[in-house]
Design an enzyme around this catalytic site. Structure first.
Site, PDB file in Angstrom:
ATOM      1  N   ASP A  11       0.852  -1.180   0.000  1.00 32.67           N
ATOM      2  CA  ASP A  11       0.000   0.000   0.000  1.00 32.67           C
ATOM      3  C   ASP A  11       0.889   1.233   0.000  1.00 32.67           C
ATOM      4  O   ASP A  11       2.088   1.144   0.276  1.00 32.67           O
ATOM      5  CB  ASP A  11      -0.900   0.011   1.251  1.00 32.67           C
ATOM      6  N   SER A  12       0.284   2.382  -0.294  1.00 29.42           N
ATOM      7  CA  SER A  12       1.048   3.618  -0.245  1.00 29.42           C
ATOM      8  C   SER A  12       1.346   4.041   1.196  1.00 29.42           C
ATOM      9  O   SER A  12       2.256   4.826   1.431  1.00 29.42           O
ATOM     10  CB  SER A  12       0.267   4.728  -0.937  1.00 29.42           C
ATOM     11  N   TYR A  43      -0.341   8.577  -2.856  1.00 25.91           N
ATOM     12  CA  TYR A  43      -0.166   8.201  -4.253  1.00 25.91           C
ATOM     13  C   TYR A  43      -1.306   8.768  -5.099  1.00 25.91           C
ATOM     14  O   TYR A  43      -1.137   8.992  -6.302  1.00 25.91           O
ATOM     15  CB  TYR A  43      -0.186   6.675  -4.408  1.00 25.91           C
ATOM     16  N   GLY A  44      -2.439   8.948  -4.469  1.00 28.12           N
ATOM     17  CA  GLY A  44      -3.649   9.372  -5.186  1.00 28.12           C
ATOM     18  C   GLY A  44      -3.527  10.720  -5.865  1.00 28.12           C
ATOM     19  O   GLY A  44      -4.332  11.062  -6.733  1.00 28.12           O
ATOM     20  N   CYS A  74      -3.838  -1.264  -2.149  1.00 31.20           N
ATOM     21  CA  CYS A  74      -4.048   0.138  -2.536  1.00 31.20           C
ATOM     22  C   CYS A  74      -4.885   0.189  -3.824  1.00 31.20           C
ATOM     23  O   CYS A  74      -4.496  -0.388  -4.854  1.00 31.20           O
ATOM     24  CB  CYS A  74      -2.676   0.770  -2.766  1.00 31.20           C
ATOM     25  N   ASN A  75      -6.006   0.883  -3.749  1.00 30.77           N
ATOM     26  CA  ASN A  75      -6.887   1.013  -4.916  1.00 30.77           C
ATOM     27  C   ASN A  75      -6.202   1.783  -6.034  1.00 30.77           C
ATOM     28  O   ASN A  75      -6.365   1.478  -7.218  1.00 30.77           O
ATOM     29  CB  ASN A  75      -8.180   1.737  -4.523  1.00 30.77           C
ATOM     30  N   THR A  76      -5.441   2.805  -5.654  1.00 31.94           N
ATOM     31  CA  THR A  76      -4.758   3.649  -6.630  1.00 31.94           C
ATOM     32  C   THR A  76      -3.743   2.817  -7.424  1.00 31.94           C
ATOM     33  O   THR A  76      -3.626   2.953  -8.647  1.00 31.94           O
ATOM     34  CB  THR A  76      -4.048   4.812  -5.895  1.00 31.94           C
ATOM     35  N   CYS A 185     -10.778   3.396  -1.161  1.00 35.69           N
ATOM     36  CA  CYS A 185      -9.399   3.779  -0.815  1.00 35.69           C
ATOM     37  C   CYS A 185      -9.103   2.994   0.443  1.00 35.69           C
ATOM     38  O   CYS A 185      -9.922   2.975   1.377  1.00 35.69           O
ATOM     39  CB  CYS A 185      -9.321   5.279  -0.565  1.00 35.69           C
ATOM     40  N   HIS A 187      -7.445   3.450   2.924  1.00 36.83           N
ATOM     41  CA  HIS A 187      -7.445   4.180   4.195  1.00 36.83           C
ATOM     42  C   HIS A 187      -8.844   4.337   4.791  1.00 36.83           C
ATOM     43  O   HIS A 187      -8.988   4.545   5.997  1.00 36.83           O
ATOM     44  CB  HIS A 187      -6.853   5.581   3.993  1.00 36.83           C
TER      45      HIS A 187
HETATM   46  N1  DGL Z   1      -3.887   3.616  -0.436  1.00 43.39           N
HETATM   47  C1  DGL Z   1      -4.494   4.458  -1.411  1.00 43.39           C
HETATM   48  C2  DGL Z   1      -5.700   3.793  -2.073  1.00 43.39           C
HETATM   49  O1  DGL Z   1      -6.223   2.786  -1.622  1.00 43.39           O
HETATM   50  C3  DGL Z   1      -4.900   5.791  -0.865  1.00 43.39           C
HETATM   51  C4  DGL Z   1      -3.856   6.669  -0.275  1.00 43.39           C
HETATM   52  C5  DGL Z   1      -2.964   7.454  -1.230  1.00 43.39           C
HETATM   53  O2  DGL Z   1      -3.438   8.360  -1.918  1.00 43.39           O
HETATM   54  O3  DGL Z   1      -1.781   7.166  -1.218  1.00 43.39           O
HETATM   55  O4  DGL Z   1      -6.129   4.271  -3.100  1.00 43.39           O
END
Ligand code: DGL
Length: 268
Positions: A11-12, A43-44, A74-76, A185, A187
């Protein structure tokens, strides 16, 4: 493939710890190696090329440590799945989330998705959900600041509430009949309680749950379930380890190791 190797999770930042929670529930015998690039989150708000490069470096890091599969928590990052390179199977949280939306909404209702700017901009949830079921109405909205606040200012109650409303209200303004809200996301499940207090009528979907159940099926089908009685949860981060304290406490996680490491040459 050695069945006793751990599962890698990346994950980020701290968000992917919500996948560790689901691992504890659904796959409690599997060891986990977690990598969170907290130094460079969010990361988003980054460009796709940069997200792909960083994600490929994290995957290579986990491969070197030795893992039998990787959860892209991480979705991003999952939005960039076609560009990611791995010698072990990758499990995308977006694909898992899209499946849970289609199951929950039975292909009819409107569904809200809250995610990062990059995920919303890439329209990843829309295309993945519509590939499973073209009739689901998907209304997405992003937050520039929520993931970072969750990473470092989790206890700032007033700020959290303002930013949650900024992200969710526009979805309900577009369609007041939205019943399901996908936490798109990693988070966001960390603040599910706060979102629930503001929107008690919404039903929340946490894609990490379906992601880990997809992984469980894969391990069963391929006879890859761990037989090692000494399960471990190891966390690696590129930022200061104290940044993980609030999320670990809130998610009631027990961990065996938390260590700061380098992903790029320039990291200290
Ligand atoms: N972990 C990222 C997600 O699930 C969100 C946080 C980020 O922007 O880094 O998209």
């Amino acid at each position: 493939m050695d069945r006793n190797l751990p599962i890698g999770i990346l994950d980020s930042g701290v968000g992917g710890l919500t996948a560790v929670v689901q691992m504890n529930k659904l796959l409690p015998n599997e060891s986990v190696i977690y990598f969170g690039d907290s130094k460079r989150m969010p990361y988003g708000n980054r460009e796709n090329e940069e997200i792909i490069d960083l994600a490929n470096r994290m995957i290579a890091y986990l491969e070197r440590l030795g893992v039998k599969a990787i959860l892209l928590a991480c979705n991003t990052i999952s939005s960039q799945l076609p560009h990611l390179k791995s010698s072990v199977p990758l499990f995308s949280i977006v694909e898992a989330g899209a499946k849970s939306v289609v199951c929950a909404s039975e292909g009819h209702s409107s569904v809200g998705v809250i995610a990062t700017c990059a995920t919303v901009k890439n329209r990843t949830y829309e295309s993945t959900i519509h590939a499973c079921h073209p009739d689901v109405r998907v209304i997405s909205n992003s937050s520039v600041s929520l993931p970072k606040i969750i990473d470092s200012e989790l206890d700032n109650v007033g700020l959290l509430a303002d930013k949650i409303k900024e992200c969710v209200d526009p979805i309900l303004q577009k369609d007041p009949h939205v019943k399901y809200l996908l936490l798109g996301c990693s988070h966001f499940p960390i603040i599910k309680r706060e979102i629930g207090e503001l929107y008690p009528d919404l039903i929340f979907l946490d894609p990490a749950k379906s992601q880990v159940s997809i992984l469980r099926d894969y391990l069963e089908e391929n006879n890859l379930q761990s037989q090692n009685p000494k399960r471990q949860i190891l966390l690696y981060t590129t930022a200061e380890t104290y940044e993980y304290a609030a999320a670990i406490k809130r998610l009631k996680l027990e961990i065996d190791m938390l260590m700061k490491v380098k992903l790029l040459e320039e990291d200290e």
